[in-house]
Scaffold this motif. Structure first.
Motif, PDB file in Angstrom:
ATOM      1  N   LEU A 254      -0.004   3.016  -5.211  1.00  0.00           N
ATOM      2  CA  LEU A 254       0.265   1.617  -4.876  1.00  0.00           C
ATOM      3  C   LEU A 254       0.987   0.917  -6.022  1.00  0.00           C
ATOM      4  N   TYR A 255       0.601   1.244  -7.250  1.00  0.00           N
ATOM      5  CA  TYR A 255       1.277   0.674  -8.424  1.00  0.00           C
ATOM      6  C   TYR A 255       2.761   1.041  -8.412  1.00  0.00           C
ATOM      7  N   MET A 256       3.068   2.309  -8.165  1.00  0.00           N
ATOM      8  CA  MET A 256       4.460   2.745  -8.149  1.00  0.00           C
ATOM      9  C   MET A 256       5.221   2.119  -6.980  1.00  0.00           C
ATOM     10  N   LEU A 257       4.548   1.942  -5.847  1.00  0.00           N
ATOM     11  CA  LEU A 257       5.190   1.296  -4.703  1.00  0.00           C
ATOM     12  C   LEU A 257       5.517  -0.159  -5.029  1.00  0.00           C
ATOM     13  N   ALA A 258       4.578  -0.858  -5.671  1.00  0.00           N
ATOM     14  CA  ALA A 258       4.819  -2.247  -6.067  1.00  0.00           C
ATOM     15  C   ALA A 258       5.979  -2.341  -7.052  1.00  0.00           C
ATOM     16  N   ARG A 259       6.009  -1.429  -8.008  1.00  0.00           N
ATOM     17  CA  ARG A 259       7.081  -1.418  -9.010  1.00  0.00           C
ATOM     18  C   ARG A 259       8.439  -1.244  -8.338  1.00  0.00           C
ATOM     19  N   THR A 260       8.515  -0.347  -7.352  1.00  0.00           N
ATOM     20  CA  THR A 260       9.780  -0.088  -6.680  1.00  0.00           C
ATOM     21  C   THR A 260      10.238  -1.308  -5.890  1.00  0.00           C
ATOM     22  N   PHE A 261       9.321  -1.975  -5.211  1.00  0.00           N
ATOM     23  CA  PHE A 261       9.706  -3.180  -4.468  1.00  0.00           C
ATOM     24  C   PHE A 261      10.106  -4.308  -5.418  1.00  0.00           C
TER      25      PHE A 261
ATOM     26  N   ARG B 195       7.418 -10.800   0.995  1.00  0.00           N
ATOM     27  CA  ARG B 195       6.397 -10.469   2.005  1.00  0.00           C
ATOM     28  C   ARG B 195       5.827  -9.084   1.731  1.00  0.00           C
ATOM     29  N   ALA B 196       6.706  -8.122   1.438  1.00  0.00           N
ATOM     30  CA  ALA B 196       6.248  -6.756   1.155  1.00  0.00           C
ATOM     31  C   ALA B 196       5.336  -6.737  -0.075  1.00  0.00           C
ATOM     32  N   LEU B 197       5.703  -7.475  -1.127  1.00  0.00           N
ATOM     33  CA  LEU B 197       4.884  -7.530  -2.329  1.00  0.00           C
ATOM     34  C   LEU B 197       3.535  -8.199  -2.049  1.00  0.00           C
ATOM     35  N   ARG B 198       3.557  -9.173  -1.162  1.00  0.00           N
ATOM     36  CA  ARG B 198       2.290  -9.836  -0.792  1.00  0.00           C
ATOM     37  C   ARG B 198       1.366  -8.850  -0.081  1.00  0.00           C
ATOM     38  N   LEU B 199       1.931  -8.047   0.799  1.00  0.00           N
ATOM     39  CA  LEU B 199       1.132  -7.048   1.514  1.00  0.00           C
ATOM     40  C   LEU B 199       0.585  -5.990   0.562  1.00  0.00           C
ATOM     41  N   ILE B 200       1.401  -5.568  -0.400  1.00  0.00           N
ATOM     42  CA  ILE B 200       0.958  -4.575  -1.376  1.00  0.00           C
ATOM     43  C   ILE B 200      -0.158  -5.158  -2.248  1.00  0.00           C
ATOM     44  N   ALA B 201      -0.016  -6.422  -2.635  1.00  0.00           N
ATOM     45  CA  ALA B 201      -1.058  -7.069  -3.443  1.00  0.00           C
ATOM     46  C   ALA B 201      -2.371  -7.144  -2.675  1.00  0.00           C
TER      47      ALA B 201
ATOM     48  N   ASP C 161      -3.852  -3.733  -2.714  1.00  0.00           N
ATOM     49  CA  ASP C 161      -4.374  -3.449  -4.054  1.00  0.00           C
ATOM     50  C   ASP C 161      -5.770  -4.057  -4.221  1.00  0.00           C
ATOM     51  N   LEU C 162      -5.916  -5.297  -3.775  1.00  0.00           N
ATOM     52  CA  LEU C 162      -7.221  -5.964  -3.868  1.00  0.00           C
ATOM     53  C   LEU C 162      -8.256  -5.238  -3.022  1.00  0.00           C
ATOM     54  N   GLU C 163      -7.849  -4.787  -1.843  1.00  0.00           N
ATOM     55  CA  GLU C 163      -8.784  -4.087  -0.959  1.00  0.00           C
ATOM     56  C   GLU C 163      -9.217  -2.747  -1.561  1.00  0.00           C
ATOM     57  N   LEU C 164      -8.265  -2.031  -2.161  1.00  0.00           N
ATOM     58  CA  LEU C 164      -8.597  -0.744  -2.772  1.00  0.00           C
ATOM     59  C   LEU C 164      -9.584  -0.911  -3.918  1.00  0.00           C
ATOM     60  N   ARG C 165      -9.437  -1.989  -4.685  1.00  0.00           N
ATOM     61  CA  ARG C 165     -10.309  -2.218  -5.833  1.00  0.00           C
ATOM     62  C   ARG C 165     -11.693  -2.739  -5.411  1.00  0.00           C
ATOM     63  N   SER C 166     -11.853  -2.988  -4.109  1.00  0.00           N
ATOM     64  CA  SER C 166     -13.153  -3.434  -3.590  1.00  0.00           C
ATOM     65  C   SER C 166     -13.954  -2.263  -3.037  1.00  0.00           C
ATOM     66  N   SER C 167     -13.550  -1.025  -3.389  1.00  0.00           N
ATOM     67  CA  SER C 167     -14.250   0.207  -2.984  1.00  0.00           C
ATOM     68  C   SER C 167     -14.423   0.308  -1.472  1.00  0.00           C
ATOM     69  N   PRO C 168     -13.309   0.364  -0.721  1.00  0.00           N
ATOM     70  CA  PRO C 168     -13.422   0.502   0.734  1.00  0.00           C
ATOM     71  C   PRO C 168     -13.945   1.888   1.107  1.00  0.00           C
TER      72      PRO C 168
ATOM     73  N   LEU D 254      -4.127   2.439   2.977  1.00  0.00           N
ATOM     74  CA  LEU D 254      -2.709   2.716   2.763  1.00  0.00           C
ATOM     75  C   LEU D 254      -1.969   2.890   4.082  1.00  0.00           C
ATOM     76  N   GLU D 255      -2.599   3.503   5.060  1.00  0.00           N
ATOM     77  CA  GLU D 255      -1.951   3.658   6.370  1.00  0.00           C
ATOM     78  C   GLU D 255      -1.693   2.292   7.002  1.00  0.00           C
ATOM     79  N   ARG D 256      -2.671   1.402   6.901  1.00  0.00           N
ATOM     80  CA  ARG D 256      -2.483   0.055   7.447  1.00  0.00           C
ATOM     81  C   ARG D 256      -1.364  -0.679   6.714  1.00  0.00           C
ATOM     82  N   LEU D 257      -1.259  -0.451   5.387  1.00  0.00           N
ATOM     83  CA  LEU D 257      -0.169  -1.060   4.634  1.00  0.00           C
ATOM     84  C   LEU D 257       1.183  -0.571   5.156  1.00  0.00           C
ATOM     85  N   ILE D 258       1.294   0.735   5.422  1.00  0.00           N
ATOM     86  CA  ILE D 258       2.551   1.275   5.944  1.00  0.00           C
ATOM     87  C   ILE D 258       2.880   0.657   7.301  1.00  0.00           C
ATOM     88  N   TYR D 259       1.881   0.502   8.163  1.00  0.00           N
ATOM     89  CA  TYR D 259       2.103  -0.140   9.452  1.00  0.00           C
ATOM     90  C   TYR D 259       2.652  -1.556   9.268  1.00  0.00           C
TER      91      TYR D 259
END
Length: 388
Positions: free
Chosen positions: A281-288, A338-344, A347-354, A361-366
């Motif tokens: 996700l970090y690398m995806l954010a960097r690329t966007f 918008r894409a960066l907002r979705l990635i952020a 990122d918050l969801e991943l750090r909440s131990s889902p 990540l699949e939902r992010l791609i959708y």
């Protein structure tokens, strides 16, 4: 991993390590406080290791080492701990994180007055290390963002009389290459110059990533005593960088099936599996973020991209034309923010131990490959960062 000296990019860290080592040998007086300025995690970890080695014995770690966060503890509580001698350890080391809390929500006159009182008569058996990792210091300080420059000067004005400033700036490409060469030689392995260049370019001079990938390359080349360009392409570029840009290519083209297939390939090929999700996700954010700068500065060919993107924020040469093409698929800055907002949000969801990181990540791609929705006039800075 070796910490051999390697050029001017490491100068501030080298000086800090030298002072700490000299103080531990009683060759010089130890300063009471330091401010570690900058978000270069690799250099911060070097500084931290030097302090722990010098003043924090393993068997006394829990008694003489404190990691305190200003978001959770007041500066009054932290300084009170620094003043109080430990019954179990002869020396106290206090790392004070989240320094930005001292510079938000009010003047904090009482807090700075208390800091001034402490350093007028500091505990000689305590070392305070303020961590200012909310600043980004580029390899060339003259290119520091104005907001970061103002924060830097504010810290210098308030703590500079009491503490030594240690600037953890981003590392120049040439210094990063020199570090790779020296570190590998310490492991009796030679790195071909074009291999060192490709490794540094591929990872954008990110020293944490470079150190991690070099360690893998040393294991991969064990017994040969040499790391070649082909080794780098096999172990670093093909597995990570090229797959990443293929993923963003599919996302920018709104090709959802291909994007999902590439995402699964990245997760399946990673040693850490789903645990590597935040890194991807970090690398995806960097690329966007790179695409946002390319679109804003109307970059049309790879020759102009190196002026548009600052050192430490550049993509590997092989990806330049692809990324320009991908960026131009977005019609406006709003689409990329918008894409960066979705990635952020992901990122918050991943750090909440889902329960299922892959599902996040699949939902992010959708979402990224779906129709663009308006978020008003929100502007996301190209320097918005996500932690790895």
């Amino acid at each position: 991993m070796s910490t051999q000296r390697a050029g001017v990019g490491f100068a501030a860290t080298d000086r800090f390590e030298g002072e700490i080592e000299a103080a531990a040998r009683s060759d010089s007086a130890l300063k009471s406080g330091y401010v570690l300025l900058g978000d270069e995690t690799f250099l911060y970890e070097r500084c931290r290791r030097a302090v722990l080695k010098a003043f924090v014995p393993d068997d006394l770690r829990e008694f003489c080492l404190s990691d305190m966060d200003l978001a959770q503890h007041s500066i009054f509580e932290i300084l009170d701990r620094a003043r109080t001698p430990s019954l179990m350890a002869p020396f106290q080391v206090v790392f004070i994180r989240n320094l930005k809390q001292l510079y938000t929500r009010g003047a904090k006159k009482d807090e700075f007055a208390e800091i001034d009182r402490y350093f007028r008569s500091p505990n000689p058996q305590a070392l305070l290390l303020f961590v200012a990792d909310h600043l980004r210091i580029p390899a060339d300080p003259r290119r520091m963002d104005m907001e970061d420059k103002n924060k830097f000067e504010r810290i210098r004005e308030t703590l500079g009389d009491h503490c030594t400033m240690v600037e953890l700036a981003r590392v120049e490409d040439t210094d990063a290459m020199r570090w790779v060469t020296i570190t590998a030689l310490a492991q009796e392995t030679k790195v071909d110059p074009d291999a060192a260049r490709e490794l540094v370019d591929a990872l954008g001079s990110d020293m944490m990533l470079i150190a991690s990938e070099l360690e893998k390359l040393l294991l991969f080349s064990y017994g040969r005593g040499r790391i070649t360009l082909g080794d780098v392409e096999t172990m670093v570029l093909s597995a990570k960088q090229r797959s990443l840009y293929e993923l963003t290519d599919a996302i920018s083209a709104k090709d959802r099936p291909r994007a999902l297939a590439l995402l699964h390939g990245l997760l399946n090929s990673s040693d850490a599996g789903e645990d590597a999700a935040i890194g991807h996700l970090y690398m995806l954010a960097r690329t966007f973020r790179q695409m946002l700068v390319i679109l804003e500065k109307n970059v049309r060919d790879s020759r102009a991209i190196w002026q548009a993107l600052w050192q430490g924020f550049r993509m590997p040469p092989f990806a330049a034309d692809d990324l320009i093409r991908q960026a131009r698929r977005y019609k406006s800055r709003r689409d990329l923010t918008r894409a960066l907002r979705l990635i952020a949000r992901a990122d918050l969801e991943l750090r909440s131990s889902p329960p299922d990181k892959r599902l996040v990540l699949e939902r992010l791609i959708y979402d990224l490959t779906g129709e663009t929705r308006s978020y008003g006039n929100l502007y996301v800075s190209p320097q918005l960062s996500f932690e790895s």
